[in-house]
Design an enzyme around this catalytic site. Structure first.
Site, PDB file in Angstrom:
ATOM      1  N   ASP A   1      83.453  64.067  61.671  1.00  0.00           N
ATOM      2  CA  ASP A   1      82.175  64.579  62.556  1.00  0.00           C
ATOM      3  C   ASP A   1      82.613  65.217  63.651  1.00  0.00           C
ATOM      4  O   ASP A   1      83.807  64.589  64.115  1.00  0.00           O
ATOM      5  CB  ASP A   1      81.070  64.055  62.425  1.00  0.00           C
ATOM      6  CG  ASP A   1      81.177  62.678  62.842  1.00  0.00           C
ATOM      7  OD1 ASP A   1      82.237  62.024  63.081  1.00  0.00           O
ATOM      8  OD2 ASP A   1      80.172  62.034  63.903  1.00  0.00           O
TER       9      ASP A   1
ATOM     10  N   GLU B   1      80.716  59.085  63.772  1.00  0.00           N
ATOM     11  CA  GLU B   1      81.244  58.370  64.829  1.00  0.00           C
ATOM     12  C   GLU B   1      80.848  58.955  66.126  1.00  0.00           C
ATOM     13  O   GLU B   1      80.725  58.162  67.014  1.00  0.00           O
ATOM     14  CB  GLU B   1      82.875  58.625  64.597  1.00  0.00           C
ATOM     15  CG  GLU B   1      83.819  57.754  65.567  1.00  0.00           C
ATOM     16  CD  GLU B   1      83.881  57.976  67.015  1.00  0.00           C
ATOM     17  OE1 GLU B   1      84.231  57.180  67.572  1.00  0.00           O
ATOM     18  OE2 GLU B   1      83.568  59.228  67.259  1.00  0.00           O
TER      19      GLU B   1
HETATM   20 ZN   LIG Z   1      86.845  60.643  68.054  1.00  0.00          ZN
END
Ligand SMILES: [Zn+2]
Length: 394
Positions: free
Chosen positions: A78, A144
Protein backbone atom coordinates in the site's frame (compact mmCIF):
# COMPACT_ATOMS: atom_id res chain seq x y z
CA UNK A 1 14.01 -20.36 -13.30
CA UNK A 2 13.29 -16.99 -14.92
CA UNK A 3 15.32 -14.06 -13.62
CA UNK A 4 13.23 -11.21 -12.26
CA UNK A 5 14.13 -7.68 -13.23
CA UNK A 6 13.85 -5.44 -10.18
CA UNK A 7 12.89 -2.34 -12.16
CA UNK A 8 10.22 -3.98 -14.35
CA UNK A 9 8.58 -5.55 -11.32
CA UNK A 10 8.74 -2.27 -9.40
CA UNK A 11 7.08 -0.54 -12.36
CA UNK A 12 4.35 -3.17 -12.55
CA UNK A 13 3.67 -2.64 -8.83
CA UNK A 14 3.67 1.18 -9.02
CA UNK A 15 1.18 1.03 -11.91
CA UNK A 16 -1.38 -0.45 -9.50
CA UNK A 17 -2.63 2.59 -7.53
CA UNK A 18 -2.84 0.81 -4.19
CA UNK A 19 -3.57 3.71 -1.86
CA UNK A 20 -4.50 2.25 1.55
CA UNK A 21 -6.83 0.36 1.95
CA UNK A 22 -7.21 -0.30 -1.80
CA UNK A 23 -5.12 -3.09 -3.32
CA UNK A 24 -5.87 -2.28 -6.99
CA UNK A 25 -4.24 -5.53 -8.12
CA UNK A 26 -0.80 -4.90 -6.63
CA UNK A 27 -0.73 -8.15 -4.67
CA UNK A 28 -1.84 -10.06 -7.80
CA UNK A 29 1.27 -8.78 -9.58
CA UNK A 30 3.45 -9.85 -6.69
CA UNK A 31 1.77 -13.22 -6.27
CA UNK A 32 2.18 -14.05 -9.97
CA UNK A 33 5.92 -13.32 -9.77
CA UNK A 34 6.32 -15.42 -6.62
CA UNK A 35 4.29 -18.35 -7.92
CA UNK A 36 6.54 -18.36 -10.98
CA UNK A 37 9.43 -18.98 -8.59
CA UNK A 38 7.62 -21.80 -6.78
CA UNK A 39 6.41 -19.94 -3.70
CA UNK A 40 3.21 -21.19 -2.03
CA UNK A 41 1.03 -18.09 -1.71
CA UNK A 42 -1.73 -17.37 0.80
CA UNK A 43 -3.97 -14.34 0.40
CA UNK A 44 -5.17 -13.12 3.77
CA UNK A 45 -7.85 -10.45 3.63
CA UNK A 46 -8.90 -9.06 7.02
CA UNK A 47 -11.44 -6.45 8.10
CA UNK A 48 -15.12 -5.95 7.39
CA UNK A 49 -15.63 -2.31 6.44
CA UNK A 50 -15.36 -0.34 3.21
CA UNK A 51 -13.44 2.54 4.78
CA UNK A 52 -12.13 3.53 8.18
CA UNK A 53 -9.92 1.63 10.57
CA UNK A 54 -11.66 -1.74 9.99
CA UNK A 55 -11.61 -1.42 6.19
CA UNK A 56 -11.05 -4.72 4.43
CA UNK A 57 -7.39 -5.06 3.55
CA UNK A 58 -5.65 -7.73 1.51
CA UNK A 59 -2.37 -9.30 2.59
CA UNK A 60 -0.03 -11.94 1.16
CA UNK A 61 2.10 -14.55 2.86
CA UNK A 62 4.31 -16.55 0.52
CA UNK A 63 6.79 -19.25 1.43
CA UNK A 64 9.23 -21.34 -0.50
CA UNK A 65 10.38 -24.46 1.30
CA UNK A 66 9.26 -26.05 4.55
CA UNK A 67 12.60 -26.39 6.34
CA UNK A 68 13.87 -24.14 9.13
CA UNK A 69 15.19 -21.53 9.44
CA UNK A 70 12.45 -19.48 7.84
CA UNK A 71 13.93 -16.21 6.60
CA UNK A 72 11.25 -13.57 5.98
CA UNK A 73 11.23 -10.42 3.87
CA UNK A 74 8.49 -8.12 5.16
CA UNK A 75 6.92 -5.02 3.71
CA UNK A 76 3.86 -3.42 2.23
CA UNK A 77 2.34 -2.73 -1.17
CA UNK A 78 0.00 0.00 0.00
CA UNK A 79 1.03 3.60 -0.57
CA UNK A 80 0.04 7.01 0.79
CA UNK A 81 -2.18 9.30 -1.31
CA UNK A 82 -0.55 11.42 -4.01
CA UNK A 83 -1.69 14.78 -2.64
CA UNK A 84 -2.23 17.56 -5.19
CA UNK A 85 -1.55 16.05 -8.61
CA UNK A 86 -0.59 19.49 -9.92
CA UNK A 87 2.53 19.34 -7.78
CA UNK A 88 3.85 16.23 -9.54
CA UNK A 89 6.07 16.54 -12.61
CA UNK A 90 5.06 12.99 -13.63
CA UNK A 91 1.98 10.77 -13.37
CA UNK A 92 2.46 9.22 -9.90
CA UNK A 93 1.24 5.83 -11.13
CA UNK A 94 2.96 5.72 -14.54
CA UNK A 95 6.30 4.47 -13.15
CA UNK A 96 8.36 6.40 -15.68
CA UNK A 97 12.13 6.07 -15.76
CA UNK A 98 13.77 9.40 -16.64
CA UNK A 99 17.53 9.94 -16.59
CA UNK A 100 18.08 6.72 -14.67
CA UNK A 101 15.51 7.53 -11.98
CA UNK A 102 12.28 5.62 -11.39
CA UNK A 103 9.46 7.96 -10.43
CA UNK A 104 6.15 7.12 -8.80
CA UNK A 105 4.22 6.71 -5.60
CA UNK A 106 5.83 3.76 -3.79
CA UNK A 107 9.18 3.90 -5.63
CA UNK A 108 10.85 4.55 -2.28
CA UNK A 109 8.18 3.46 0.23
CA UNK A 110 8.30 0.65 -0.65
CA UNK A 111 7.36 -1.10 -3.88
CA UNK A 112 10.93 -0.74 -5.10
CA UNK A 113 12.17 -2.76 -2.13
CA UNK A 114 9.42 -5.37 -2.55
CA UNK A 115 10.56 -5.86 -6.17
CA UNK A 116 14.16 -6.15 -4.93
CA UNK A 117 13.08 -8.89 -2.47
CA UNK A 118 11.69 -10.95 -5.34
CA UNK A 119 14.58 -10.45 -7.69
CA UNK A 120 17.07 -11.32 -4.92
CA UNK A 121 15.15 -14.52 -4.15
CA UNK A 122 14.97 -15.41 -7.86
CA UNK A 123 18.73 -15.03 -8.32
CA UNK A 124 19.44 -16.99 -5.13
CA UNK A 125 17.14 -19.87 -6.11
CA UNK A 126 18.57 -19.93 -9.62
CA UNK A 127 22.05 -20.49 -8.20
CA UNK A 128 21.23 -22.68 -5.24
CA UNK A 129 18.07 -24.57 -6.10
CA UNK A 130 15.53 -25.42 -3.44
CA UNK A 131 17.80 -27.51 -1.20
CA UNK A 132 19.47 -24.53 0.46
CA UNK A 133 18.67 -25.64 3.98
CA UNK A 134 15.76 -23.44 4.98
CA UNK A 135 12.82 -21.42 3.74
CA UNK A 136 12.36 -17.98 2.26
CA UNK A 137 9.09 -16.20 2.93
CA UNK A 138 7.50 -12.85 2.15
CA UNK A 139 4.98 -11.20 4.46
CA UNK A 140 3.45 -8.33 2.49
CA UNK A 141 0.60 -6.25 3.81
CA UNK A 142 -1.77 -3.75 2.25
CA UNK A 143 -2.28 -1.98 5.57
CA UNK A 144 0.94 -0.38 6.71
CA UNK A 145 0.30 3.25 5.86
CA UNK A 146 -3.19 3.19 7.39
CA UNK A 147 -4.21 2.08 10.85
CA UNK A 148 -2.27 -1.20 10.51
CA UNK A 149 -5.08 -3.09 12.25
CA UNK A 150 -5.74 -5.63 9.51
CA UNK A 151 -2.24 -6.11 8.21
CA UNK A 152 1.00 -7.53 9.57
CA UNK A 153 -0.31 -8.07 13.09
CA UNK A 154 -3.17 -10.27 11.86
CA UNK A 155 -0.94 -12.17 9.44
CA UNK A 156 1.40 -12.94 12.36
CA UNK A 157 -1.60 -14.21 14.37
CA UNK A 158 -2.60 -16.39 11.42
CA UNK A 159 0.93 -17.82 11.21
CA UNK A 160 0.83 -18.56 14.92
CA UNK A 161 -2.47 -20.44 14.58
CA UNK A 162 -0.86 -22.58 11.85
CA UNK A 163 2.15 -23.24 14.06
CA UNK A 164 4.36 -21.52 11.55
CA UNK A 165 7.29 -19.46 12.80
CA UNK A 166 9.57 -16.80 11.38
CA UNK A 167 13.18 -17.18 12.49
CA UNK A 168 14.48 -13.82 11.27
CA UNK A 169 12.96 -10.95 9.35
CA UNK A 170 14.24 -8.14 7.18
CA UNK A 171 11.80 -5.26 6.65
CA UNK A 172 12.36 -3.22 3.47
CA UNK A 173 11.37 0.25 4.68
CA UNK A 174 13.49 3.03 3.16
CA UNK A 175 15.90 3.37 6.09
CA UNK A 176 18.68 5.32 4.36
CA UNK A 177 18.41 9.11 4.82
CA UNK A 178 20.68 10.11 1.89
CA UNK A 179 22.36 7.17 0.20
CA UNK A 180 22.25 3.40 0.19
CA UNK A 181 24.42 2.11 3.03
CA UNK A 182 23.64 4.88 5.52
CA UNK A 183 21.51 3.09 8.04
CA UNK A 184 20.03 -0.17 9.29
CA UNK A 185 17.25 0.21 11.82
CA UNK A 186 17.45 -2.22 14.72
CA UNK A 187 14.59 -0.79 16.74
CA UNK A 188 12.18 2.05 16.85
CA UNK A 189 11.00 4.56 19.35
CA UNK A 190 7.51 4.20 20.74
CA UNK A 191 4.77 6.72 20.02
CA UNK A 192 2.11 8.00 22.41
CA UNK A 193 -0.53 10.58 21.56
CA UNK A 194 -2.39 12.31 24.37
CA UNK A 195 -5.66 14.22 23.98
CA UNK A 196 -6.19 16.51 26.95
CA UNK A 197 -9.48 18.25 27.72
CA UNK A 198 -9.69 20.69 30.62
CA UNK A 199 -13.13 21.56 31.96
CA UNK A 200 -13.85 24.99 33.37
CA UNK A 201 -16.91 27.09 33.97
CA UNK A 202 -18.05 29.51 31.28
CA UNK A 203 -18.51 33.13 32.18
CA UNK A 204 -17.92 36.83 31.51
CA UNK A 205 -14.27 37.88 31.38
CA UNK A 206 -15.22 40.88 33.58
CA UNK A 207 -16.54 38.52 36.28
CA UNK A 208 -13.89 35.79 36.48
CA UNK A 209 -14.77 34.92 40.09
CA UNK A 210 -18.06 33.53 38.77
CA UNK A 211 -16.28 31.38 36.17
CA UNK A 212 -13.25 29.09 36.01
CA UNK A 213 -10.93 29.57 33.08
CA UNK A 214 -9.82 26.23 31.60
CA UNK A 215 -7.36 27.99 29.26
CA UNK A 216 -5.30 29.19 32.22
CA UNK A 217 -5.25 25.70 33.67
CA UNK A 218 -4.34 24.19 30.31
CA UNK A 219 -1.44 26.62 29.88
CA UNK A 220 -0.02 25.58 33.27
CA UNK A 221 -0.37 21.89 32.38
CA UNK A 222 1.30 22.25 29.00
CA UNK A 223 4.04 24.39 30.49
CA UNK A 224 4.79 21.62 32.99
CA UNK A 225 4.96 19.12 30.11
CA UNK A 226 7.33 21.10 27.95
CA UNK A 227 9.65 21.90 30.87
CA UNK A 228 10.12 18.22 31.75
CA UNK A 229 13.10 16.23 30.50
CA UNK A 230 12.00 12.68 29.83
CA UNK A 231 15.51 11.21 29.75
CA UNK A 232 18.98 11.79 28.34
CA UNK A 233 18.87 8.98 25.80
CA UNK A 234 20.01 5.35 26.22
CA UNK A 235 22.67 3.15 24.64
CA UNK A 236 20.85 2.68 21.31
CA UNK A 237 18.29 5.48 21.49
CA UNK A 238 18.12 9.26 21.23
CA UNK A 239 16.47 11.15 24.12
CA UNK A 240 12.67 10.88 24.18
CA UNK A 241 10.85 13.92 22.86
CA UNK A 242 7.51 15.56 23.47
CA UNK A 243 5.77 17.92 21.07
CA UNK A 244 2.46 19.72 21.52
CA UNK A 245 0.74 19.40 18.17
CA UNK A 246 -2.37 21.50 18.69
CA UNK A 247 -4.14 23.67 21.26
CA UNK A 248 -7.83 24.20 20.62
CA UNK A 249 -10.25 26.53 22.34
CA UNK A 250 -12.28 27.72 19.38
CA UNK A 251 -13.60 30.71 21.25
CA UNK A 252 -14.68 33.51 18.88
CA UNK A 253 -15.55 35.99 21.64
CA UNK A 254 -13.03 38.11 23.54
CA UNK A 255 -15.34 38.70 26.51
CA UNK A 256 -16.25 35.08 27.22
CA UNK A 257 -14.32 32.63 29.36
CA UNK A 258 -14.82 29.33 27.53
CA UNK A 259 -16.09 26.16 29.19
CA UNK A 260 -13.42 23.80 27.87
CA UNK A 261 -9.94 23.90 26.39
CA UNK A 262 -8.17 21.11 24.58
CA UNK A 263 -4.68 20.17 23.48
CA UNK A 264 -3.04 17.22 21.74
CA UNK A 265 0.57 16.18 22.13
CA UNK A 266 2.78 13.38 20.86
CA UNK A 267 5.65 11.69 22.68
CA UNK A 268 8.31 9.65 20.85
CA UNK A 269 9.88 7.55 23.56
CA UNK A 270 12.85 5.26 23.98
CA UNK A 271 13.35 1.99 25.86
CA UNK A 272 13.45 3.77 29.23
CA UNK A 273 9.66 4.17 29.07
CA UNK A 274 6.50 2.30 28.17
CA UNK A 275 3.07 3.57 27.20
CA UNK A 276 1.88 2.68 30.73
CA UNK A 277 4.76 4.33 32.56
CA UNK A 278 4.32 7.52 30.54
CA UNK A 279 0.57 7.57 31.15
CA UNK A 280 1.22 7.39 34.89
CA UNK A 281 3.79 10.17 34.63
CA UNK A 282 1.40 12.37 32.64
CA UNK A 283 -1.32 12.03 35.27
CA UNK A 284 1.11 12.95 38.03
CA UNK A 285 2.27 16.04 36.14
CA UNK A 286 -1.27 17.13 35.24
CA UNK A 287 -2.73 16.50 38.71
CA UNK A 288 -0.12 18.85 40.11
CA UNK A 289 -0.27 21.51 37.38
CA UNK A 290 -4.04 21.74 36.93
CA UNK A 291 -4.42 23.22 40.41
CA UNK A 292 -7.22 22.65 42.93
CA UNK A 293 -10.85 22.25 41.93
CA UNK A 294 -12.26 25.77 41.87
CA UNK A 295 -15.10 27.14 43.99
CA UNK A 296 -17.30 27.18 40.91
CA UNK A 297 -16.45 23.57 40.14
CA UNK A 298 -13.91 23.93 37.32
CA UNK A 299 -10.59 22.14 37.17
CA UNK A 300 -11.44 18.63 36.15
CA UNK A 301 -9.66 17.22 33.15
CA UNK A 302 -9.84 14.18 30.87
CA UNK A 303 -6.77 12.56 29.40
CA UNK A 304 -7.20 10.13 26.50
CA UNK A 305 -3.97 8.31 25.66
CA UNK A 306 -3.26 6.23 22.54
CA UNK A 307 -0.07 4.24 22.22
CA UNK A 308 0.48 3.32 18.57
CA UNK A 309 3.64 1.38 19.32
CA UNK A 310 5.93 0.62 22.24
CA UNK A 311 9.63 1.18 21.74
CA UNK A 312 11.64 -1.90 20.86
CA UNK A 313 15.19 -2.95 20.18
CA UNK A 314 16.59 -6.04 18.46
CA UNK A 315 19.90 -6.35 20.30
CA UNK A 316 22.52 -6.55 17.54
CA UNK A 317 23.33 -10.26 17.02
CA UNK A 318 24.31 -12.59 14.17
CA UNK A 319 21.32 -11.61 12.01
CA UNK A 320 21.94 -7.86 12.19
CA UNK A 321 25.64 -8.58 11.58
CA UNK A 322 24.75 -10.53 8.40
CA UNK A 323 22.66 -7.63 7.11
CA UNK A 324 25.39 -5.10 7.94
CA UNK A 325 28.01 -7.23 6.16
CA UNK A 326 25.85 -7.50 3.04
CA UNK A 327 25.35 -3.73 3.02
CA UNK A 328 29.05 -3.04 3.43
CA UNK A 329 29.99 -5.58 0.74
CA UNK A 330 27.87 -3.67 -1.79
CA UNK A 331 28.33 -0.06 -0.71
CA UNK A 332 31.77 -0.11 0.91
CA UNK A 333 30.33 1.62 3.95
CA UNK A 334 29.52 0.31 7.43
CA UNK A 335 25.88 1.29 8.04
CA UNK A 336 24.87 3.01 11.25
CA UNK A 337 22.69 0.85 13.50
CA UNK A 338 19.88 3.22 14.43
CA UNK A 339 16.56 3.42 16.25
CA UNK A 340 15.57 6.83 14.87
CA UNK A 341 12.48 7.80 12.93
CA UNK A 342 8.83 6.81 13.06
CA UNK A 343 7.17 3.49 13.66
CA UNK A 344 6.91 0.59 11.22
CA UNK A 345 5.47 -2.91 11.16
CA UNK A 346 8.74 -4.13 12.67
CA UNK A 347 7.06 -3.23 15.98
CA UNK A 348 4.77 -6.23 15.54
CA UNK A 349 7.39 -8.62 14.13
CA UNK A 350 9.87 -8.01 16.95
CA UNK A 351 7.61 -10.04 19.25
CA UNK A 352 8.26 -13.09 17.04
CA UNK A 353 11.88 -13.09 15.86
CA UNK A 354 14.99 -10.94 15.39
CA UNK A 355 14.11 -8.14 12.98
CA UNK A 356 16.14 -5.51 11.15
CA UNK A 357 15.07 -2.90 8.62
CA UNK A 358 16.97 -1.94 5.51
CA UNK A 359 15.59 -0.61 2.25
CA UNK A 360 16.03 2.21 -0.21
CA UNK A 361 16.66 5.91 0.28
CA UNK A 362 13.83 7.62 2.13
CA UNK A 363 14.25 11.28 1.32
CA UNK A 364 11.33 11.41 -1.14
CA UNK A 365 8.96 9.06 0.66
CA UNK A 366 5.41 10.39 1.08
CA UNK A 367 6.41 13.42 -1.06
CA UNK A 368 5.54 14.66 -4.52
CA UNK A 369 7.77 13.19 -7.24
CA UNK A 370 8.67 10.21 -5.04
CA UNK A 371 11.57 8.49 -6.75
CA UNK A 372 14.39 6.00 -6.48
CA UNK A 373 17.40 5.80 -8.78
CA UNK A 374 17.45 2.63 -10.87
CA UNK A 375 21.02 1.99 -9.72
CA UNK A 376 19.92 2.20 -6.07
CA UNK A 377 17.19 -0.39 -6.53
CA UNK A 378 19.53 -2.72 -8.40
CA UNK A 379 22.14 -2.37 -5.66
CA UNK A 380 19.43 -2.98 -3.06
CA UNK A 381 18.54 -6.26 -4.79
CA UNK A 382 22.23 -7.29 -4.66
CA UNK A 383 22.30 -6.47 -0.93
CA UNK A 384 19.21 -8.60 -0.30
CA UNK A 385 20.86 -11.37 -2.28
CA UNK A 386 23.95 -10.92 -0.09
CA UNK A 387 21.80 -11.32 3.02
CA UNK A 388 20.35 -14.60 1.67
CA UNK A 389 23.87 -15.86 0.90
CA UNK A 390 24.98 -15.12 4.46
CA UNK A 391 21.86 -16.51 6.15
CA UNK A 392 22.06 -19.72 4.06
CA UNK A 393 25.76 -20.30 3.47
CA UNK A 394 26.50 -22.82 0.72
ZN1 LIG B 1 6.69 2.15 4.30
Amino acid sequence: MPPIDTISLAQDLIRKPSVTPTDAGALDVLQAALEGLGFACHRLPFGEGETGSDARVDNLYARLGTAAPNFCFAGHTDVVPTGELAGWSVDPFAAEVKDGILYGRGASDMKGAVAAFVSAAAGFLDDRGEGFGGSISLLITGDEEGDALNGTRKVLDWLGERGETLDMCLVGEPTNPEALGDMIKIGRRGSLTGHLTVHGVQGHTAYPHLADNPVHRLVHMLDALTRATLDEGTEHFQPSTLQISTVDVGNPANNVIPATARATFNIRFNDRHSGDSLTGWLRTVFDEAVGPIGQTGGGRYDLDVRVSGESFLSEPGPFVAAVAEAVEAETGRAPELSTSGGTSDARFIQNHCPVAEFGGVGKTMHKIDEQQPVATLEALARIYRGVLDRVFPA
